[in-house]
Motif scaffolding. Structure first.
Motif, PDB file in Angstrom:
ATOM      1  N   LYS A  30       1.006  -1.418   0.277  1.00  0.00           N
ATOM      2  CA  LYS A  30      -0.227  -0.088   0.353  1.00  0.00           C
ATOM      3  C   LYS A  30       0.666   1.510  -0.022  1.00  0.00           C
ATOM      4  N   LYS A  31       1.688   0.835   0.850  1.00  0.00           N
ATOM      5  CA  LYS A  31       2.673   2.065   0.848  1.00  0.00           C
ATOM      6  C   LYS A  31       3.558   2.884  -1.056  1.00  0.00           C
ATOM      7  N   TRP A  32       3.729   1.943  -0.999  1.00  0.00           N
ATOM      8  CA  TRP A  32       4.141   1.085  -2.584  1.00  0.00           C
ATOM      9  C   TRP A  32       3.418   1.998  -3.229  1.00  0.00           C
ATOM     10  N   GLN A  33       2.081   1.945  -3.735  1.00  0.00           N
ATOM     11  CA  GLN A  33       0.663   2.387  -4.632  1.00  0.00           C
ATOM     12  C   GLN A  33       0.786   3.896  -3.969  1.00  0.00           C
ATOM     13  N   ASN A  34       0.891   4.675  -2.904  1.00  0.00           N
ATOM     14  CA  ASN A  34       0.917   5.155  -2.806  1.00  0.00           C
ATOM     15  C   ASN A  34       1.397   6.949  -2.765  1.00  0.00           C
ATOM     16  N   LYS A  35       2.432   6.283  -3.348  1.00  0.00           N
ATOM     17  CA  LYS A  35       3.945   7.150  -3.514  1.00  0.00           C
ATOM     18  C   LYS A  35       3.491   7.697  -4.884  1.00  0.00           C
ATOM     19  N   LYS A  36       3.896   9.131  -4.914  1.00  0.00           N
ATOM     20  CA  LYS A  36       3.385  10.159  -5.923  1.00  0.00           C
ATOM     21  C   LYS A  36       4.853  10.429  -6.732  1.00  0.00           C
ATOM     22  N   TYR A  37       3.879   9.711  -8.328  1.00  0.00           N
ATOM     23  CA  TYR A  37       5.061   9.540  -8.833  1.00  0.00           C
ATOM     24  C   TYR A  37       4.761  11.267 -10.423  1.00  0.00           C
ATOM     25  N   LYS A  38       5.785  12.051 -10.730  1.00  0.00           N
ATOM     26  CA  LYS A  38       4.967  13.049 -11.395  1.00  0.00           C
ATOM     27  C   LYS A  38       5.936  12.784 -13.234  1.00  0.00           C
ATOM     28  N   SER A  39       5.465  12.301 -14.253  1.00  0.00           N
ATOM     29  CA  SER A  39       5.619  12.584 -15.274  1.00  0.00           C
ATOM     30  C   SER A  39       6.223  13.448 -15.623  1.00  0.00           C
ATOM     31  N   HIS A  40       7.058  12.971 -16.440  1.00  0.00           N
ATOM     32  CA  HIS A  40       7.253  14.514 -17.961  1.00  0.00           C
ATOM     33  C   HIS A  40       5.789  15.093 -18.517  1.00  0.00           C
ATOM     34  N   ASP A  41       5.338  14.475 -19.197  1.00  0.00           N
ATOM     35  CA  ASP A  41       3.724  14.409 -19.341  1.00  0.00           C
ATOM     36  C   ASP A  41       2.881  14.502 -18.671  1.00  0.00           C
ATOM     37  N   PRO A  42       2.126  15.026 -18.517  1.00  0.00           N
ATOM     38  CA  PRO A  42       1.064  15.337 -17.281  1.00  0.00           C
ATOM     39  C   PRO A  42       0.111  14.316 -16.991  1.00  0.00           C
ATOM     40  N   ASN A  43      -0.944  14.066 -18.206  1.00  0.00           N
ATOM     41  CA  ASN A  43      -1.488  12.634 -18.459  1.00  0.00           C
ATOM     42  C   ASN A  43      -1.488  11.556 -18.674  1.00  0.00           C
ATOM     43  N   SER A  99      -0.045   8.309 -16.269  1.00  0.00           N
ATOM     44  CA  SER A  99       0.164   7.585 -14.693  1.00  0.00           C
ATOM     45  C   SER A  99       1.906   6.904 -14.642  1.00  0.00           C
ATOM     46  N   LEU A 100       2.423   6.538 -13.832  1.00  0.00           N
ATOM     47  CA  LEU A 100       3.095   5.683 -13.712  1.00  0.00           C
ATOM     48  C   LEU A 100       3.479   4.922 -12.334  1.00  0.00           C
ATOM     49  N   ILE A 101       2.017   4.116 -12.908  1.00  0.00           N
ATOM     50  CA  ILE A 101       1.536   2.907 -12.271  1.00  0.00           C
ATOM     51  C   ILE A 101       2.555   1.848 -11.500  1.00  0.00           C
ATOM     52  N   LEU A 102       3.182   1.312 -13.028  1.00  0.00           N
ATOM     53  CA  LEU A 102       3.676  -0.186 -13.306  1.00  0.00           C
ATOM     54  C   LEU A 102       5.381   0.818 -12.804  1.00  0.00           C
ATOM     55  N   MET A 103       5.704   1.893 -12.842  1.00  0.00           N
ATOM     56  CA  MET A 103       7.132   2.375 -12.714  1.00  0.00           C
ATOM     57  C   MET A 103       7.152   2.434 -10.575  1.00  0.00           C
ATOM     58  N   LYS A 104       5.872   2.338  -9.638  1.00  0.00           N
ATOM     59  CA  LYS A 104       6.201   2.329  -8.411  1.00  0.00           C
ATOM     60  C   LYS A 104       6.427   0.779  -8.300  1.00  0.00           C
ATOM     61  N   CYS A 105       5.568  -0.239  -8.858  1.00  0.00           N
ATOM     62  CA  CYS A 105       5.908  -1.489  -8.627  1.00  0.00           C
ATOM     63  C   CYS A 105       6.697  -1.926  -9.461  1.00  0.00           C
ATOM     64  N   LEU A 106       7.430  -1.524  -9.735  1.00  0.00           N
ATOM     65  CA  LEU A 106       9.094  -1.945 -10.421  1.00  0.00           C
ATOM     66  C   LEU A 106      10.145  -0.647  -9.118  1.00  0.00           C
ATOM     67  N   ASP A 107       9.967  -0.381  -8.758  1.00  0.00           N
ATOM     68  CA  ASP A 107      10.536   0.717  -7.715  1.00  0.00           C
ATOM     69  C   ASP A 107      10.623   0.087  -6.528  1.00  0.00           C
ATOM     70  N   LEU A 108       9.609  -1.094  -5.767  1.00  0.00           N
ATOM     71  CA  LEU A 108       9.807  -1.335  -4.683  1.00  0.00           C
ATOM     72  C   LEU A 108       9.685  -2.865  -5.313  1.00  0.00           C
ATOM     73  N   TYR A 109      10.122  -3.185  -6.634  1.00  0.00           N
ATOM     74  CA  TYR A 109      11.075  -4.906  -5.984  1.00  0.00           C
ATOM     75  C   TYR A 109      12.052  -4.668  -6.100  1.00  0.00           C
ATOM     76  N   THR A 110      13.059  -3.485  -6.139  1.00  0.00           N
ATOM     77  CA  THR A 110      14.195  -2.858  -6.218  1.00  0.00           C
ATOM     78  C   THR A 110      14.453  -1.862  -4.717  1.00  0.00           C
ATOM     79  N   SER A 111      13.559  -2.009  -4.105  1.00  0.00           N
ATOM     80  CA  SER A 111      13.772  -1.038  -2.516  1.00  0.00           C
ATOM     81  C   SER A 111      14.277  -2.135  -1.283  1.00  0.00           C
ATOM     82  N   THR A 112      15.143  -0.945  -1.246  1.00  0.00           N
ATOM     83  CA  THR A 112      15.226  -1.611   1.145  1.00  0.00           C
ATOM     84  C   THR A 112      14.542  -2.714   1.729  1.00  0.00           C
ATOM     85  N   GLU A 113      13.066  -1.047   1.537  1.00  0.00           N
ATOM     86  CA  GLU A 113      12.207  -2.153   2.031  1.00  0.00           C
ATOM     87  C   GLU A 113      12.006  -3.804   1.719  1.00  0.00           C
TER      88      GLU A 113
END
Length: 131
Positions: free
Chosen positions: A81-94, A96-110
Motif C-alpha cells: 500500500k505504501k508503494w501504491q500511494n507514492k506520488k510519481y510525476k511524469s514529464h507528461d501530466p496525462n 500515470s506511472l503505476i507500473l514504475m511504482k511496482c518496479l521501484d518496490l522490487y528494487t527497494s531496500t524495504e
C-alpha cells in the motif's frame, strides 16, 4: 620527484572521486533502462494478448513458501500500500506511472529487508525440522 608523485596522487584522487560520481549517475540511469525494458515487455505482452482476462500471473500459483508471507502478513500489505500511494510525476501530466511504482518496490531496500526477514524465518524453521 615527491612533488610529481603528489600531483599524480591528487589527479588520480580527483579522477576517482569524479569518476565514481559519474559512474554512480550512469548506473542509476542504467537501472532505469532495465526497468523500462520490463515495462515495455509487459506492455507489449498485454497489447498482443487475446486472453488477458484469464491472466493468472501471480507467484502464489508456483511459490513453495507458506502463504502466510503474502496472504495474512499485515507488514507485507502495508508495504504494498505504501508503494501504491507514492506520488510519481511524469514529464507528461496525462500519464500515470503505476507500473514504475511496482518496479521501484522490487528494487527497494524495504522489500529487501522484508525478504531477509522471511529468509531468516525459513532458515530457522528448517533448523527446527532437522532436530
Amino acid at each position: 620527484m615527491k612533488k610529481n608523485v603528489l600531483i599524480l596522487f591528487i589527479l588520480l584522487s580527483c579522477y576517482t572521486i569524479f569518476g565514481q560520481k559519474n559512474s554512480s549517475a550512469i548506473e542509476k540511469e542504467l537501472e532505469k533502462l532495465k526497468k523500462q525494458a520490463v515495462c515495455d515487455c509487459i506492455e507489449e505482452l498485454y497489447q498482443n494478448c487475446d486472453d488477458i482476462d484469464n491472466d493468472g500471473s501471480t507467484y502464489t500459483q508456483i511459490i513453495n513458501l507458506k502463504g502466510v508471507y503474502i496472504i495474512n502478513d499485515k507488514n507485507y500489505w502495508a508495504m504494498i500500500k505504501k508503494w501504491q500511494n507514492k506520488k510519481y510525476k511524469s514529464h507528461d501530466p496525462n500519464n500515470s506511472l503505476i507500473l514504475m511504482k511496482c518496479l521501484d518496490l522490487y528494487t527497494s531496500t524495504e522489500l529487501n529487508i522484508y525478504i531477509d526477514s522471511v529468509r531468516q524465518n525459513e532458515l530457522r524453521l528448517l533448523k527446527i525440522k532437522k532436530k
